[in-house]
Scaffold this active site. Structure first.
Site, short mmCIF file in Angstrom:
data_model
loop_
_atom_site.label_atom_id
_atom_site.label_comp_id
_atom_site.label_asym_id
_atom_site.label_seq_id
_atom_site.Cartn_x
_atom_site.Cartn_y
_atom_site.Cartn_z
CD GLU A 217 31.90 41.28 38.56
OE1 GLU A 217 32.81 41.63 39.22
OE2 GLU A 217 33.01 40.35 38.31
CB CYS B 53 30.15 33.25 34.26
SG CYS B 53 31.56 33.12 35.48
CB CYS C 217 33.26 34.20 47.75
SG CYS C 217 33.59 32.52 48.11
CB CYS D 140 40.32 31.96 46.99
SG CYS D 140 39.21 30.48 47.26
CB CYS E 217 39.39 35.26 44.28
SG CYS E 217 38.09 35.19 43.72
CB CYS F 295 36.09 36.33 39.01
SG CYS F 295 35.37 35.81 41.10
S1 SF4 Z 1 37.65 31.49 43.79
FE1 SF4 Z 1 37.05 33.05 44.72
S2 SF4 Z 1 34.78 32.55 44.19
FE2 SF4 Z 1 35.33 31.55 44.52
S3 SF4 Z 1 35.02 29.98 46.57
FE3 SF4 Z 1 37.79 31.32 46.21
S4 SF4 Z 1 36.93 33.20 47.57
FE4 SF4 Z 1 34.99 32.31 46.68
#
Ligand code: SF4
Length: 381
Positions: free
Chosen positions: A91, A104, A111, A115, A118, A344
């Site tokens: 994206e 962005c 990833c 997190c 996220c 995101c």
């Molecule tokens: S916020 Fe999302 S994209 Fe960023 S490091 Fe954490 S898991 Fe990865």
């Protein structure tokens, strides 16, 4: 196989030209055609020697990204999904404001950091993007937007590496892309207008400080290690004190800058007054090491798998007041592009959920607000 010239910074392109038996200055000409004029064909490059124009197609090409879809928000935010092969989708989001245009950019497909808040993290990791795929997002957006908006001059004034992925876990591909962004023969963005956002990969923060000290945003989200390790698993490897010491070292390379700390406000988890007071104490402790900072408080976009809720605005404002009363520059962010799921991971998750189950999730409003990627306006602070 020919080389994609979007993979090179200027130094790399000069070496490529030398490999063809050409003078290094040809690289500057090529670089301008590619990045400033958006050329995709060598026959467009009229100031290159005809012999070189004829020679290049045998060894080089200019290949940006394949668009899956474009989503235009009523507030002017534009989001693209790009196909990077093997079912992976990334994206890119453009956020226009009166005084700037922020793009962005994603650095990875998925990833690995995971997190809790996220959506991208919940989808898992697929692979690192190449330099061409990272800079290709800027290349595409800039030249699309000039045509779309009917403008001759530059449209993207700021870049934030806050899309999918942890940029500092893809350092070797990130660094040339950053150099292209800053190069006067390409996009000519100033160091302060390019922001790398990290969840805290301490050794690579030190490398970035030496190699290319652009603006740094750190995803903090908690004032103590126990809570942060729960929200940002990488904290178990690089705890808060190590992270903030790395931030102080980073500022030695960029002395007049400040570090931006991103703090996603999660109802009943990290948004209590005691958390704000702990943050103040933490920052005071590290200010002795030369750390200067500002805070972005970010509303969370709930998604079912997270088990988390967005903090109420009174809670957010009370939290902000404690920080501001302690003299910390604090901004409360507001979502952008809500009507196009610009947060995101939302749309990419719609295309493929990397947990292995194909399912439509956009309708569930998956995702998070990650830094200023989908936010821009201060609200009342
Ligand atoms: S916020 Fe999302 S994209 Fe960023 S490091 Fe954490 S898991 Fe990865």
């Amino acid at each position: 196989m020919t080389s994609n010239l979007l993979d090179y910074d200027l130094e790399g392109l000069a070496a490529f030209c030398e490999g063809l038996g050409e003078k290094r200055f040809r690289a500057t000409q090529l670089f301008r055609w590619i990045h400033q004029k958006g050329a995709t064909g060598f026959d467009q490059m009229t100031d290159l020697a005809k012999s070189l124009r004829e020679k290049l197609p045998a060894s080089a090409h200019i290949q940006s990204l394949k668009v899956v879809s474009r989503h235009d928000s009523a507030d002017g935010t534009i989001k693209w999904l790009f196909d990077v092969g093997a079912g992976d989708v990334i994206e890119t989001v453009f956020i226009p404001e009166s005084d700037r245009g922020t793009l962005c950019i994603s650095s990875q497909a998925g990833c690995a950091v995971g997190c809790r808040f996220c959506s991208t993290g919940h989808q898992g990791f697929s692979r690192n993007l190449t330099t061409a795929e990272i800079i290709g997002q800027l290349w595409f957006a800039e030249h699309f937007l000039r045509t779309h908006l009917g403008r001759d001059e530059r449209v993207v004034s700021n870049v934030v590496m806050m899309g999918m992925g942890e940029p500092l876990q893809n350092y070797s591909q990130l660094l040339p892309a950053l150099r292209v962004m800053l190069d006067d023969h390409a996009y000519g963005l100033s160091r302060r207008r390019v922001t790398v956002s990290t969840s805290g990969v301490v050794p690579m923060m030190d490398r970035l400080a030496q190699d290319c000290p652009v603006a740094l945003a750190v995803s903090l989200h908690a004032p103590d290690d126990e809570l942060r390790s729960n929200l940002v698993p990488l904290n178990r490897k690089y705890p808060i004190d190590d992270l903030l010491q790395a931030c102080s070292r980073y500022q030695l390379a960029a002395p007049r800058d400040f570090i931006t700390f991103e703090y996603c406000m999660l109802d009943g988890v990290n948004d209590q007054p005691e958390h704000a007071h702990q943050l103040v104490a933490l920052m005071r402790k590290h200010s002795n090491e030369g750390l200067s900072c500002k805070f972005n408080l970010i509303p969370f976009n709930p998604f079912p798998a997270s088990g988390l809720k967005r903090s109420g605005m009174p809670q957010v404002m009370a939290f902000a007041k404690i920080l501001m009363d302690a003299g910390m520059v604090t901004t409360v962010r507001k979502t952008r592009g809500d009507d196009i799921d610009a947060a995101c991971g939302q749309l990419a998750g719609d295309v493929q959920d990397r947990t292995g189950v194909q399912k439509r999730i956009a309708s569930q409003r998956q995702g998070m607000l990650k830094g200023i990627k989908v936010v821009s306006k201060e609200v009342g602070v």
